[in-house]
Design a protein around this motif. Structure first.
Motif, PDB file in Angstrom:
ATOM      1  N   ASP A  22      78.426   2.559  97.842  1.00 18.40           N
ATOM      2  CA  ASP A  22      78.062   1.262  98.038  1.00 18.40           C
ATOM      3  C   ASP A  22      77.285   0.835  99.503  1.00 18.40           C
ATOM      4  O   ASP A  22      76.146   0.155  99.032  1.00 18.40           O
ATOM      5  CB  ASP A  22      79.409   0.320  98.157  1.00 18.40           C
ATOM      6  CG  ASP A  22      79.873  -0.327  97.036  1.00 18.40           C
ATOM      7  OD1 ASP A  22      79.308   0.194  95.951  1.00 18.40           O
ATOM      8  OD2 ASP A  22      80.779  -1.142  97.089  1.00 18.40           O
ATOM      9  N   ASP A  82      80.543  -3.428 102.438  1.00 17.94           N
ATOM     10  CA  ASP A  82      79.516  -3.578 101.455  1.00 17.94           C
ATOM     11  C   ASP A  82      78.490  -4.714 101.963  1.00 17.94           C
ATOM     12  O   ASP A  82      78.400  -5.251 103.008  1.00 17.94           O
ATOM     13  CB  ASP A  82      80.195  -4.021 100.287  1.00 17.94           C
ATOM     14  CG  ASP A  82      81.228  -5.104 100.524  1.00 17.94           C
ATOM     15  OD1 ASP A  82      80.753  -5.893 101.506  1.00 17.94           O
ATOM     16  OD2 ASP A  82      82.113  -5.032  99.679  1.00 17.94           O
ATOM     17  N   HIS A  84      78.158  -7.726 100.865  1.00 20.13           N
ATOM     18  CA  HIS A  84      78.667  -9.180 101.189  1.00 20.13           C
ATOM     19  C   HIS A  84      79.454  -9.385 102.664  1.00 20.13           C
ATOM     20  O   HIS A  84      79.228 -10.132 103.197  1.00 20.13           O
ATOM     21  CB  HIS A  84      79.637  -9.263 100.059  1.00 20.13           C
ATOM     22  CG  HIS A  84      79.782  -8.483  98.560  1.00 20.13           C
ATOM     23  ND1 HIS A  84      78.264  -9.033  98.111  1.00 20.13           N
ATOM     24  CD2 HIS A  84      80.105  -7.756  98.165  1.00 20.13           C
ATOM     25  CE1 HIS A  84      78.284  -8.106  97.091  1.00 20.13           C
ATOM     26  NE2 HIS A  84      79.465  -7.199  96.969  1.00 20.13           N
ATOM     27  N   ARG A 108      84.523 -12.211  96.790  1.00 23.91           N
ATOM     28  CA  ARG A 108      83.661 -11.139  96.729  1.00 23.91           C
ATOM     29  C   ARG A 108      83.555 -10.928  95.019  1.00 23.91           C
ATOM     30  O   ARG A 108      82.285 -10.157  94.783  1.00 23.91           O
ATOM     31  CB  ARG A 108      83.931  -9.739  97.355  1.00 23.91           C
ATOM     32  CG  ARG A 108      83.530  -9.884  98.809  1.00 23.91           C
ATOM     33  CD  ARG A 108      83.552  -8.740  99.366  1.00 23.91           C
ATOM     34  NE  ARG A 108      85.066  -8.071  99.449  1.00 23.91           N
ATOM     35  CZ  ARG A 108      85.474  -7.161  99.880  1.00 23.91           C
ATOM     36  NH1 ARG A 108      84.622  -6.041 100.163  1.00 23.91           N
ATOM     37  NH2 ARG A 108      86.895  -6.855  99.865  1.00 23.91           N
ATOM     38  N   ASN A 109      84.632 -11.099  94.400  1.00 24.20           N
ATOM     39  CA  ASN A 109      84.327 -10.848  92.714  1.00 24.20           C
ATOM     40  C   ASN A 109      83.244 -11.490  92.166  1.00 24.20           C
ATOM     41  O   ASN A 109      82.545 -10.943  91.506  1.00 24.20           O
ATOM     42  CB  ASN A 109      85.882 -10.979  92.234  1.00 24.20           C
ATOM     43  CG  ASN A 109      86.766  -9.975  92.699  1.00 24.20           C
ATOM     44  OD1 ASN A 109      86.547  -9.186  93.548  1.00 24.20           O
ATOM     45  ND2 ASN A 109      88.080 -10.385  92.403  1.00 24.20           N
ATOM     46  N   VAL A 112      79.573 -10.433  94.012  1.00 22.56           N
ATOM     47  CA  VAL A 112      78.843  -9.383  93.356  1.00 22.56           C
ATOM     48  C   VAL A 112      78.629  -9.491  91.873  1.00 22.56           C
ATOM     49  O   VAL A 112      77.406  -9.068  91.584  1.00 22.56           O
ATOM     50  CB  VAL A 112      79.921  -8.113  93.559  1.00 22.56           C
ATOM     51  CG1 VAL A 112      80.986  -8.286  92.719  1.00 22.56           C
ATOM     52  CG2 VAL A 112      79.178  -6.765  93.302  1.00 22.56           C
ATOM     53  N   ARG A 231      81.624  -8.874  84.060  1.00 25.05           N
ATOM     54  CA  ARG A 231      81.270  -7.728  84.603  1.00 25.05           C
ATOM     55  C   ARG A 231      81.632  -6.393  83.737  1.00 25.05           C
ATOM     56  O   ARG A 231      82.809  -6.338  83.386  1.00 25.05           O
ATOM     57  CB  ARG A 231      82.086  -7.522  86.015  1.00 25.05           C
ATOM     58  CG  ARG A 231      81.345  -6.379  86.911  1.00 25.05           C
ATOM     59  CD  ARG A 231      81.538  -6.844  88.208  1.00 25.05           C
ATOM     60  NE  ARG A 231      80.842  -5.538  88.985  1.00 25.05           N
ATOM     61  CZ  ARG A 231      81.151  -5.170  90.192  1.00 25.05           C
ATOM     62  NH1 ARG A 231      82.269  -5.868  90.839  1.00 25.05           N
ATOM     63  NH2 ARG A 231      80.753  -4.027  90.610  1.00 25.05           N
ATOM     64  N   TYR A 317      89.498  -8.601  87.829  1.00 24.11           N
ATOM     65  CA  TYR A 317      88.658  -7.699  88.622  1.00 24.11           C
ATOM     66  C   TYR A 317      89.730  -6.491  88.775  1.00 24.11           C
ATOM     67  O   TYR A 317      90.763  -6.378  89.026  1.00 24.11           O
ATOM     68  CB  TYR A 317      88.494  -8.200  90.072  1.00 24.11           C
ATOM     69  CG  TYR A 317      87.601  -7.144  90.914  1.00 24.11           C
ATOM     70  CD1 TYR A 317      86.221  -6.986  90.783  1.00 24.11           C
ATOM     71  CD2 TYR A 317      88.250  -6.418  91.740  1.00 24.11           C
ATOM     72  CE1 TYR A 317      85.516  -6.058  91.384  1.00 24.11           C
ATOM     73  CE2 TYR A 317      87.585  -5.434  92.435  1.00 24.11           C
ATOM     74  CZ  TYR A 317      86.091  -5.474  92.424  1.00 24.11           C
ATOM     75  OH  TYR A 317      85.583  -4.256  93.082  1.00 24.11           O
ATOM     76  N   ARG A 319      88.968  -2.423  90.774  1.00 29.22           N
ATOM     77  CA  ARG A 319      87.854  -1.759  91.698  1.00 29.22           C
ATOM     78  C   ARG A 319      86.977  -0.771  90.895  1.00 29.22           C
ATOM     79  O   ARG A 319      85.845  -0.372  91.355  1.00 29.22           O
ATOM     80  CB  ARG A 319      88.602  -1.258  92.863  1.00 29.22           C
ATOM     81  CG  ARG A 319      87.655  -0.711  93.791  1.00 29.22           C
ATOM     82  CD  ARG A 319      86.943  -1.677  94.760  1.00 29.22           C
ATOM     83  NE  ARG A 319      86.092  -1.414  95.939  1.00 29.22           N
ATOM     84  CZ  ARG A 319      86.281  -1.227  97.107  1.00 29.22           C
ATOM     85  NH1 ARG A 319      87.671  -1.441  97.448  1.00 29.22           N
ATOM     86  NH2 ARG A 319      85.478  -0.568  97.928  1.00 29.22           N
ATOM     87  N   GLN A 322      83.241  -1.187  90.358  1.00 29.41           N
ATOM     88  CA  GLN A 322      82.301  -0.953  91.397  1.00 29.41           C
ATOM     89  C   GLN A 322      81.315   0.358  90.815  1.00 29.41           C
ATOM     90  O   GLN A 322      80.102   0.323  91.318  1.00 29.41           O
ATOM     91  CB  GLN A 322      82.981  -0.464  92.600  1.00 29.41           C
ATOM     92  CG  GLN A 322      82.085  -0.058  93.709  1.00 29.41           C
ATOM     93  CD  GLN A 322      82.839   0.070  95.137  1.00 29.41           C
ATOM     94  OE1 GLN A 322      83.418  -0.784  95.409  1.00 29.41           O
ATOM     95  NE2 GLN A 322      82.943   1.402  95.611  1.00 29.41           N
ATOM     96  N   LYS A 325      77.814   0.507  89.103  1.00 30.64           N
ATOM     97  CA  LYS A 325      76.518   0.295  89.975  1.00 30.64           C
ATOM     98  C   LYS A 325      75.976   1.990  90.063  1.00 30.64           C
ATOM     99  O   LYS A 325      74.643   2.167  90.053  1.00 30.64           O
ATOM    100  CB  LYS A 325      76.668  -0.022  91.452  1.00 30.64           C
ATOM    101  CG  LYS A 325      77.138  -1.587  91.271  1.00 30.64           C
ATOM    102  CD  LYS A 325      77.212  -2.228  92.743  1.00 30.64           C
ATOM    103  CE  LYS A 325      78.561  -1.791  93.536  1.00 30.64           C
ATOM    104  NZ  LYS A 325      78.615  -2.569  94.909  1.00 30.64           N
TER     105      LYS A 325
HETATM  106  N1  ARG Z   1      81.916  -3.266  96.118  1.00 25.61           N
HETATM  107  C1  ARG Z   1      82.927  -4.185  95.298  1.00 25.61           C
HETATM  108  C2  ARG Z   1      82.241  -4.087  93.867  1.00 25.61           C
HETATM  109  O1  ARG Z   1      81.272  -3.602  93.569  1.00 25.61           O
HETATM  110  C3  ARG Z   1      82.799  -5.791  95.684  1.00 25.61           C
HETATM  111  C4  ARG Z   1      83.961  -6.510  95.445  1.00 25.61           C
HETATM  112  C5  ARG Z   1      85.263  -6.261  96.109  1.00 25.61           C
HETATM  113  N2  ARG Z   1      86.286  -6.969  95.400  1.00 25.61           N
HETATM  114  C6  ARG Z   1      87.536  -6.697  95.816  1.00 25.61           C
HETATM  115  N3  ARG Z   1      88.197  -7.408  95.105  1.00 25.61           N
HETATM  116  N4  ARG Z   1      87.842  -5.434  96.414  1.00 25.61           N
HETATM  117  O2  ARG Z   1      83.223  -4.374  92.855  1.00 25.61           O
END
Ligand code: ARG
Length: 431
Positions: A22, A82, A84, A108-109, A112, A231, A317, A319, A322, A325
């Motif tokens: 990341d 990250d 954010h 962050r959800n 991102v 996502r 969400y 993980r 992630q 990416k």
């Molecule tokens: N690096 C994370 C991603 O790409 C950012 C979001 C993190 N959110 C969380 N709930 N841990 O998904």
């Protein structure tokens, strides 16, 4: 330091494992992260969650970070998870407590997600520009070589006369279909997830229409759960678009490798665009198109990777997301490199003339000789049998008087239609 710091130091091995790539990949999201934050805090001020004075402090500080990103001075520091987190830490470091206010009504959800949607929009625009360049190059080549004939193959056996005009033009038209997929992926990406927060919305009266307008999205994802579900769905669409372009390009690369083979020798390139052998002094190899073929074949697998990575994930969400990416960021760069390299190489392609005069292609004219007899009044089946028997007993000689303009000039008049088709598709891409 973590945004979610609750007074204990996280285990270093856990941090390394969960952060993964990341810190490096998120640099590509940095400018979108700041743009998303700017829109979010403007909206927060409009609903009185931050004051006008606070907004006037925060916006220039975010602009300063944006400038640092543009100048290549922005990094994600060791210990920061990250992009954010990094942006929020910088703001708090520079402005004090007001920096801590920007995250109200956001997670962050959705942060991102908004970064990724903005990023994919730009990547798809870049991809579409590179497709357009290759498309224009192919149309030009098709026109330039429209009357140069080449063998057409079925089952890899010589079949009927074709032309370089048709060959180049075919790939141009195939790219119009691919462009439709790029536009579809763009439209899927072009929706605003901001305000969906962790995936279930916020009890603040967030104005999602406002951030949609500020970030020039076509519409919000209205349902906050659907926003979070996007996502994975967005990535699937982008991967499908990348895959379909790659399949066209990989096919073209294969054709070039084959036409460059000495046994065909239909096309060649200036020496400096070919590669040599360490033992065989005569070699001028098509390594560029081999690498392109290999990369494009691999690029077609990312749809599967994304599909398997996201298959049956629980709603909301996780993980795992992630990791998309890691797959898509390099893939989109690689596709653009392949497209641009194809345009660069084809700009120098040399096409052999009079290929069909070689007697090894004589049988390529049998259908035209059958057709000639039909035009003279012989029933098709009789004409087929007559020419077939000549081939069988070794007396067949092609008439060679046939006018091939249907393969060249007349056939290629369609290039105007193909160009018009591409223009219509491009109008659906709001760039
Ligand atoms: N690096 C994370 C991603 O790409 C950012 C979001 C993190 N959110 C969380 N709930 N841990 O998904």
């Amino acid at each position: 330091m973590k945004l979610w710091n609750k007074g204990f130091e996280p285990d270093k091995a856990i941090e390394k494992f969960t952060v993964g790539q990341d810190r490096e990949l998120d640099l590509r999201l940095a400018k979108y992260d700041v743009q998303g934050s700017m829109a979010h805090i403007r909206m927060l001020q409009s609903i009185d969650l931050i004051s006008k004075e606070e907004l006037d402090l925060l916006l220039p500080a975010l602009q300063q970070i944006l400038d640092e990103i543009e100048r290549g001075e922005f990094t994600i520091e060791e210990g920061v998870e990250d992009v954010h987190s990094q942006v929020e830490f910088l703001l708090t470091e520079r402005l004090g407590d007001v920096g801590k206010k920007i995250h109200s009504g956001r997670s962050r959800n959705d942060q991102v997600l908004v970064d990724l949607k903005l990023f994919f929009r730009d990547e798809l625009k870049h991809i579409s520009e590179s497709i357009q360049n290759l498309f224009n190059c192919l149309i030009e080549l098709s026109e330039k070589h429209k009357d140069k004939l080449m063998p057409g193959y079925t089952h890899l056996q010589v079949a009927m006369p074709s032309s370089f005009g048709l060959w180049f033009g075919a790939y141009a038209e195939a790219l119009t279909d691919d462009m439709n997929m790029v536009v579809a992926a763009y439209n899927i990406a072009n929706q605003n997830p901001l305000g969906s927060a962790a995936g279930y919305g916020s009890s603040f009266p967030l104005n999602r229409e406002m951030t949609t307008d500020l970030l020039h999205f076509a519409n919000p994802h209205y349902n906050v759960v659907a926003a979070q579900m996007s996502r994975g769905k967005t990535e699937r669409a982008v991967a499908a678009a990348i895959g379909t372009v790659a399949s066209t390009l990989g096919h073209l690369a294969m054709d070039v490798c084959m036409w460059m083979c000495n046994n065909f020798a239909f096309v060649s390139f200036p020496d400096e665009l070919t590669t040599g052998s360490s033992i065989m002094p005569h070699k001028k190899n098509p390594d560029v198109f081999e690498i392109m073929r290999g990369k494009c074949n691999r690029l077609q697998s990312i749809q599967n990777e994304i599909a398997l990575l996201t298959a049956n994930l629980p709603l909301g969400y996780n993980r795992d997301l992630q990791l998309m990416k890691d797959i898509l960021f390099p893939a989109s760069t690689e596709l653009i490199e392949c497209l641009d390299m194809a345009t660069y190489m084809l700009g120098e392609i040399r096409v052999k003339d009079n290929i069909l005069e070689d007697s090894k292609y004589d049988y390529i004219f049998t259908v035209e000789d059958v057709n000639r007899l039909v035009l003279e009044g012989m029933p098709f089946r009789d004409a087929y049998k007559k020419i077939g028997m000549e081939v069988q007993n070794g007396t067949y000689k092609p008439h060679r008087g046939v006018n091939h303009t249907h393969l060249g000039s007349i056939g290629n008049l369609a290039n105007d239609r193909i160009k018009a088709k591409m223009d219509t598709i491009m109008k659906n891409l709001d760039i």
